[in-house]
Design a protein around this motif. Sequence first.
Motif, PDB file in Angstrom:
ATOM      1  N   ARG A 213       0.821  -1.217   0.000  1.00 59.61           N
ATOM      2  CA  ARG A 213       0.000   0.000   0.000  1.00 59.61           C
ATOM      3  C   ARG A 213       0.854   1.265   0.000  1.00 59.61           C
ATOM      4  NH1 ARG A 213      -3.206   2.156  -0.934  1.00 59.61           N
ATOM      5  NH2 ARG A 213      -4.458   2.879   0.761  1.00 59.61           N
ATOM      6  N   ASN A 214       2.076   1.190   0.526  1.00 60.04           N
ATOM      7  CA  ASN A 214       2.967   2.347   0.489  1.00 60.04           C
ATOM      8  C   ASN A 214       3.487   2.620  -0.908  1.00 60.04           C
ATOM      9  OD1 ASN A 214       2.827   3.091   3.174  1.00 60.04           O
ATOM     10  ND2 ASN A 214       4.447   1.685   3.785  1.00 60.04           N
TER      11      ASN A 214
ATOM     12  N   SER B 249      -1.414   3.909  -4.647  1.00 57.01           N
ATOM     13  CA  SER B 249      -2.764   4.128  -4.127  1.00 57.01           C
ATOM     14  C   SER B 249      -3.663   4.428  -5.316  1.00 57.01           C
ATOM     15  CB  SER B 249      -2.798   5.276  -3.123  1.00 57.01           C
ATOM     16  OG  SER B 249      -2.484   6.492  -3.762  1.00 57.01           O
TER      17      SER B 249
ATOM     18  N   ARG C 246      -7.980   1.649  -7.222  1.00 62.31           N
ATOM     19  CA  ARG C 246      -7.306   0.438  -6.744  1.00 62.31           C
ATOM     20  C   ARG C 246      -8.312  -0.699  -6.640  1.00 62.31           C
ATOM     21  NH1 ARG C 246      -6.412  -0.949  -1.077  1.00 62.31           N
ATOM     22  NH2 ARG C 246      -7.395   1.031  -0.605  1.00 62.31           N
TER      23      ARG C 246
ATOM     24  N   ASP D 237      -8.780   6.098  -3.513  1.00 65.36           N
ATOM     25  CA  ASP D 237      -8.136   6.471  -2.255  1.00 65.36           C
ATOM     26  C   ASP D 237      -8.063   7.977  -2.050  1.00 65.36           C
ATOM     27  OD1 ASP D 237      -7.586   3.913  -1.156  1.00 65.36           O
ATOM     28  OD2 ASP D 237      -6.017   3.663  -2.661  1.00 65.36           O
TER      29      ASP D 237
ATOM     30  N   ASP E 286      -4.321  -4.544  -6.172  1.00 64.53           N
ATOM     31  CA  ASP E 286      -3.821  -4.668  -4.802  1.00 64.53           C
ATOM     32  C   ASP E 286      -4.164  -6.070  -4.318  1.00 64.53           C
ATOM     33  OD1 ASP E 286      -3.162  -4.516  -2.146  1.00 64.53           O
ATOM     34  OD2 ASP E 286      -4.643  -2.979  -1.644  1.00 64.53           O
TER      35      ASP E 286
END
Length: 122
Positions: free
Chosen positions: A19-20, A23, A30, A47, A98
């Motif tokens: 997730r870092n 986004s 996502r 996001d 993701d």
Amino acid sequence: MINKESRSEVRAKKHLKIRNRFSGTAERPRLAVFRSNNHMYAQVIDDSEGKTLVAASTVEKAVKSELEKTNDVDAAAYVGKVIAERAIAAGVKTVVFDRGGFIYQGKIKALADAAREAGLEF
């Protein structure tokens, strides 16, 4: 004595690292996937606004009625097809995938492949 982290803790750490790196935006949201022992869940998330645009899971009556079991590869593929159809109907054609810290094989891969075949680009 060796203290090992549980699988769920390892997955949660992997998910945070993933997730870092990226986004979802309004142009390219996502596609978040979650797999439990009994069900599959998928959401298309913007996001920047913190909103879920579309969602699909094997818990829904419409999806569950089409499936023999809710925790196999066929169920995951069906959820991928449904989420892609709903996203395209909502005007979303490209997404960022993701995998939620899960290994890209089995159910996660089946969901992604089915979503690609149904017209979603990632």
